[in-house]
Design an enzyme around this catalytic site. Structure first.
Site, PDB file in Angstrom:
ATOM      1  N   CYS A   1      13.246  11.514   6.826  1.00 54.36           N
ATOM      2  CA  CYS A   1      13.217  11.134   8.243  1.00 54.36           C
ATOM      3  C   CYS A   1      14.595  11.226   8.884  1.00 54.36           C
ATOM      4  O   CYS A   1      14.703  11.425  10.096  1.00 54.36           O
ATOM      5  CB  CYS A   1      12.641   9.737   8.394  1.00 54.36           C
ATOM      6  SG  CYS A   1      13.422   8.504   7.327  1.00 54.36           S
TER       7      CYS A   1
ATOM      8  N   GLU B   1       9.986   1.858  10.578  1.00 54.91           N
ATOM      9  CA  GLU B   1      10.968   2.914  10.310  1.00 54.91           C
ATOM     10  C   GLU B   1      10.214   4.221  10.478  1.00 54.91           C
ATOM     11  O   GLU B   1       9.380   4.582   9.642  1.00 54.91           O
ATOM     12  CB  GLU B   1      11.542   2.752   8.897  1.00 54.91           C
ATOM     13  CG  GLU B   1      12.849   3.493   8.697  1.00 54.91           C
ATOM     14  CD  GLU B   1      12.649   4.911   8.215  1.00 54.91           C
ATOM     15  OE1 GLU B   1      12.650   5.820   9.086  1.00 54.91           O
ATOM     16  OE2 GLU B   1      12.504   5.118   7.005  1.00 54.91           O
TER      17      GLU B   1
ATOM     18  N   LYS C   1       0.857  -1.185   0.000  1.00 53.67           N
ATOM     19  CA  LYS C   1       0.000   0.000   0.000  1.00 53.67           C
ATOM     20  C   LYS C   1       0.897   1.240   0.000  1.00 53.67           C
ATOM     21  O   LYS C   1       1.430   1.650   1.026  1.00 53.67           O
ATOM     22  CB  LYS C   1      -0.919   0.063   1.225  1.00 53.67           C
ATOM     23  CG  LYS C   1      -2.019   1.137   1.059  1.00 53.67           C
ATOM     24  CD  LYS C   1      -2.544   1.658   2.377  1.00 53.67           C
ATOM     25  CE  LYS C   1      -1.720   2.798   2.935  1.00 53.67           C
ATOM     26  NZ  LYS C   1      -1.757   4.035   2.115  1.00 53.67           N
TER      27      LYS C   1
ATOM     28  N   GLU D   1       9.991  16.345  15.264  1.00 54.12           N
ATOM     29  CA  GLU D   1      10.246  16.216  13.837  1.00 54.12           C
ATOM     30  C   GLU D   1       9.322  17.160  13.076  1.00 54.12           C
ATOM     31  O   GLU D   1       8.103  17.091  13.206  1.00 54.12           O
ATOM     32  CB  GLU D   1      10.018  14.779  13.373  1.00 54.12           C
ATOM     33  CG  GLU D   1      10.363  14.566  11.907  1.00 54.12           C
ATOM     34  CD  GLU D   1      10.205  13.125  11.474  1.00 54.12           C
ATOM     35  OE1 GLU D   1      11.116  12.613  10.785  1.00 54.12           O
ATOM     36  OE2 GLU D   1       9.185  12.507  11.811  1.00 54.12           O
TER      37      GLU D   1
END
Length: 472
Positions: A272, A238, A164, A372
């Site tokens: 990331c 992750e 997906k 983040e």
């Protein structure tokens, strides 16, 4: 699925519009697949598992090598698609977004050709079996590379996959599926379901999925792990990062700052493992500020189809507003703005553009330095000594990437060993697609790429043999 592209049964699935973030124009529509579509895809993968797992390694290698060649042949087309769906500058789309999948696929094929699937330990034969049906759920920021990093090692291991891709940038993933089919991948081995959160939840909840490999935010990753626990699925995550570029006093500061700024702004900051904190000796802070400000001015924001553009838009209006909110928070916390800000860049039209932004005098405990952002925002932080620098580098909930700079490489390595992250670049060491990629702490668990990445999709099985069994 089953080697063909088809709509949801009776055309029932609603459509998702795929938008070009640089122009805000709809460039494609894909189905928002529901639980019935997911069930069909998983059933197809389960049906194909036995045959694919038993396919000789040499044949699996051949499929991957043909796929790498087809990726190379279609590199320009892939780059154009990534630029359209993500807004990545075309020169970066060519050199990174389209190139890394070629390298990963070819490297994995070579690894598979030499991988030892059986070992003897005393009277036991250890056999590495494919994990089964894999659900791969991927993000939008590297829409083909991150798909390849999951799908290709899983296929190499003999697993079958239901993929997906992100609904924001699914087009290059669909291209990969077509390429693998053209490379000879049998029916049902790779199945793609497009859609949003409902599609993803249906995959994670499915009783016949053996492993979920997810890349995305910490919050969603936590939910994935909790949901997968109901059926005792294996999970690899992750997740996010807040990586530090630690510049030691004896480093080439000019080079370290230039590279660190470029890393923070690469892919519009939507990485990331971006180095979003620049840690420098406090007595060199103003010099670093000047260097960082000058470096930021060279990051041209604009039309991603122009070869001269260094930075394109962020992926969506929602993401742009998120980045702007962090910029406002930084100003509210007393950080000093060196470059950029929340206003739109000049001459960029209606796209979701953000100015490359640098703050200095940033409190290491502030929101700006802890959370983040996933946008082109860099925080410059001064430290008193090496011990404090390491403490600041390790002082977030994340542990994905980072860098250490020193005139003495051995010293830099010693410091890098103290950084609690999955990857540390030493003096600008280049990304290695064969090395394990993954994080510590809230950045997740499990690894991608190389031998470690393929091992995530294998289960060791011990066969206890009679004492007089041969060892041939």
């Amino acid at each position: 699925m089953d080697g063909v592209t088809r709509p949801s049964p009776a055309g029932e699935a609603p459509l998702i519009e795929v938008e070009n973030p640089a122009t805000r124009r709809v460039i494609a529509t894909v189905a928002d697949a529901g639980p019935a579509d997911v069930d069909d895809a998983v059933r197809s993968a389960r049906k194909a598992l036995g045959t694919w797992a038993a396919t000789p390694v040499v044949d699996r290698v051949a499929v991957l090598r043909r796929a790498a060649k087809l990726l190379e042949d279609r590199r320009e087309e892939i780059a154009q698609v990534v630029t359209a769906e993500l807004g990545a500058p075309i020169r970066i789309a060519r050199s990174v977004h389209a190139q890394l999948p070629i390298i990963v696929t070819a490297t994995t094929a070579d690894l598979l050709a030499s991988y030892d699937f059986e070992q003897r330990i005393g009277h036991s034969l250890i056999v590495h079996q494919p994990v089964g049906v894999v659900a791969a759920i991927t993000p939008w920021n590297f829409p083909l590379h991150q798909v390849t990093s999951k799908v290709v090692p899983a296929l190499a291991a003999g697993a079958t996959v239901v993929l997906k891709p992100s609904e924001l940038a699914p087009l290059s993933a669909l291209m990969l599926a077509a390429i693998l089919t053209d490379a000879g991948l049998p029916e049902g081995v790779l199945n793609v379901v497009t859609g949003g959160p409902v599609t993803g939840r249906a995959l994670v909840d499915h009783d016949d999925v053996d492993l979920v490999s997810f890349t995305g935010s910490v919050g969603v990753g936590r939910a994935v792990a909790a949901a997968a626990s109901r059926t005792v699925k294996r999970v690899t995550l992750e997740l996010g990062g807040k990586s530090a570029s630690l510049v030691l006093p004896d480093a080439d500061i000019s080079t370290a700052v230039k590279v660190s700024v470029a890393n923070a702004f690469f892919n519009s900051g939507q990485a990331c493992n971006a180095w979003t904190r620049l840690l420098v000796p406090a007595d060199r802070l103003e010099h670093v500020n000047d260097l960082a400000q000058a470096a930021a001015e060279k990051h041209t924001v604009g039309d991603p189809t122009d070869d001269k553009t260094r930075m394109g838009p962020v992926i969506s209006d929602q993401q742009r507003e998120r980045v702007r909110a962090f910029i406002r928070a930084g100003l509210g916390d007393g950080a000093r703005l060196l470059a950029g800000g929340e206003t739109s860049p000049d001459g960029c039209g209606d796209g979701y553009f953000v100015r490359p932004t640098i703050f200095t005098d940033v409190d290491p405990a502030s929101t700006l330095a802890q959370d983040e952002i996933f946008g082109p925002v860099l925080s410059v932080i001064g430290y008193r000594d090496e011990a404090e620098a390491v403490e600041i580098a390790n002082g977030t909930r994340y542990g994905l990437g980072g860098s250490v700079w020193s005139g003495d490489t051995d010293h830099a390595v010693r410091v890098a060993r103290r950084i609690r992250t999955g990857q540390v670049d030493v003096n600008g060491g280049a990304f290695n697609p064969a090395a394990p990629f993954g994080g510590f702490k809230h950045s997740g668990y499990g690894r991608e790429l190389g031998v470690h990445g393929m091992a995530e999709y294998l289960e060791p099985q011990s066969l206890q043999l009679p004492a007089d069994a041969g060892r041939d």
